[in-house]
Motif scaffolding. Sequence first.
Motif, short mmCIF file in Angstrom:
data_model
loop_
_atom_site.label_atom_id
_atom_site.label_comp_id
_atom_site.label_asym_id
_atom_site.label_seq_id
_atom_site.Cartn_x
_atom_site.Cartn_y
_atom_site.Cartn_z
N MET A 1 0.85 -1.17 0.00
CA MET A 1 0.00 0.00 0.00
C MET A 1 0.89 1.22 0.00
N GLY A 2 0.53 2.18 -0.84
CA GLY A 2 1.35 3.38 -0.94
C GLY A 2 0.97 4.46 0.05
N ALA A 3 -0.23 4.97 -0.06
CA ALA A 3 -0.63 6.10 0.79
C ALA A 3 -0.67 5.67 2.25
N GLY A 4 -0.06 6.46 3.10
CA GLY A 4 -0.05 6.12 4.52
C GLY A 4 -0.72 7.16 5.39
N ASP A 5 -1.30 8.14 4.77
CA ASP A 5 -1.98 9.21 5.48
C ASP A 5 -3.48 8.94 5.47
N ALA A 6 -4.11 9.01 6.63
CA ALA A 6 -5.54 8.71 6.73
C ALA A 6 -6.37 9.60 5.81
N GLY A 7 -6.00 10.87 5.70
CA GLY A 7 -6.74 11.77 4.83
C GLY A 7 -6.65 11.38 3.36
N LEU A 8 -5.45 10.98 2.92
CA LEU A 8 -5.28 10.54 1.53
C LEU A 8 -6.08 9.27 1.25
N ILE A 9 -6.07 8.35 2.20
CA ILE A 9 -6.81 7.10 2.03
C ILE A 9 -8.30 7.39 1.94
N THR A 10 -8.79 8.24 2.82
CA THR A 10 -10.22 8.58 2.81
C THR A 10 -10.61 9.24 1.49
N ARG A 11 -9.80 10.20 1.03
CA ARG A 11 -10.11 10.87 -0.24
C ARG A 11 -10.10 9.89 -1.40
N GLY A 40 4.76 -14.62 -7.35
CA GLY A 40 5.98 -15.24 -7.88
C GLY A 40 6.52 -14.52 -9.10
N THR A 41 5.65 -13.88 -9.87
CA THR A 41 6.09 -13.23 -11.11
C THR A 41 6.19 -11.71 -10.99
N VAL A 42 5.60 -11.13 -9.97
CA VAL A 42 5.65 -9.68 -9.77
C VAL A 42 6.37 -9.42 -8.45
N THR A 43 7.46 -8.70 -8.54
CA THR A 43 8.30 -8.48 -7.37
C THR A 43 7.95 -7.18 -6.65
N THR A 44 8.43 -7.08 -5.44
CA THR A 44 8.28 -5.84 -4.68
C THR A 44 8.91 -4.68 -5.43
N ASP A 45 10.10 -4.88 -5.99
CA ASP A 45 10.78 -3.82 -6.71
C ASP A 45 9.96 -3.34 -7.91
N TYR A 56 5.82 3.29 1.47
CA TYR A 56 4.93 2.16 1.27
C TYR A 56 4.89 1.33 2.54
N SER A 57 3.94 0.44 2.61
CA SER A 57 3.89 -0.53 3.70
C SER A 57 3.37 -1.83 3.12
N THR A 58 3.60 -2.89 3.85
CA THR A 58 3.21 -4.22 3.37
C THR A 58 2.46 -4.97 4.47
N CYS A 59 1.77 -6.01 4.05
CA CYS A 59 1.17 -6.94 4.99
C CYS A 59 1.01 -8.28 4.28
N ARG A 60 0.78 -9.29 5.03
CA ARG A 60 0.51 -10.61 4.44
C ARG A 60 -0.94 -10.64 4.00
N ALA A 61 -1.19 -11.30 2.89
CA ALA A 61 -2.54 -11.36 2.33
C ALA A 61 -3.54 -11.91 3.33
N ARG A 136 4.12 -0.72 9.68
CA ARG A 136 5.26 0.19 9.51
C ARG A 136 5.41 0.68 8.07
N ARG A 137 5.80 1.95 7.93
CA ARG A 137 6.05 2.57 6.64
C ARG A 137 7.56 2.49 6.33
N TYR A 138 7.86 2.36 5.05
CA TYR A 138 9.25 2.32 4.59
C TYR A 138 9.41 3.34 3.46
N PRO A 139 10.59 3.92 3.33
CA PRO A 139 10.81 4.82 2.19
C PRO A 139 10.85 4.02 0.90
N ASN A 140 10.23 4.55 -0.13
CA ASN A 140 10.28 3.89 -1.46
C ASN A 140 11.64 4.21 -2.07
N PRO A 141 12.48 3.20 -2.27
CA PRO A 141 13.83 3.46 -2.77
C PRO A 141 13.85 3.98 -4.21
N PHE A 142 12.73 3.92 -4.89
CA PHE A 142 12.66 4.39 -6.28
C PHE A 142 12.15 5.83 -6.37
#
Length: 143
Positions: A1-11, A40-45, A56-61, A136-142
């Motif tokens: 998930m990209g947006a980590g701000d509650a306001g952005l998610i709501t909008r 398996g065919t689409v990577t995090t990068d 971004y942040s991640t979670c298990r499905a 937890r949020r992580y900086p997008n290295p790209f």
Amino acid sequence: MGAGDAGLITRAAVRNYGRYRPIHPEGFGYFAVSVFAVTGTVTTDAILAAMPHGQYSTCRAEHLLAEFTVLPTAIAEPDMTAEVAALQSVHFDVLLMPPDLLAIRHVDPIDDAVLATACAEALAGDVARLLVVFGRRYPNPFR
């Protein structure tokens, strides 16, 4: 998930509501936010390189599916980049529990700021829960 701000998610959820009207059984819509899945065919990068977000942040499905309904979807934007177009097979929308739909029907059209205001408070609990699931949020290295 990209947006980590509650306001952005709501909008985003309010903006997407209108896109779901044609498929909602009662003609309302769905409040939904986009996520991508690593497979398996689409990577995090590959996903991070296509995302415009600086974090971004991640979670298990299984954790996401335990809390929310998730629909397989595709982005239909004419100005979509080739990188995002390549990710359509792993694009999903997380449905947030709608507020009382009968109560908001009178505030249409969907793009009306009144709708966003009426829904923001009603969606706050689900938005907070979504942020907890993703953690937890992580900086997008790209970016």
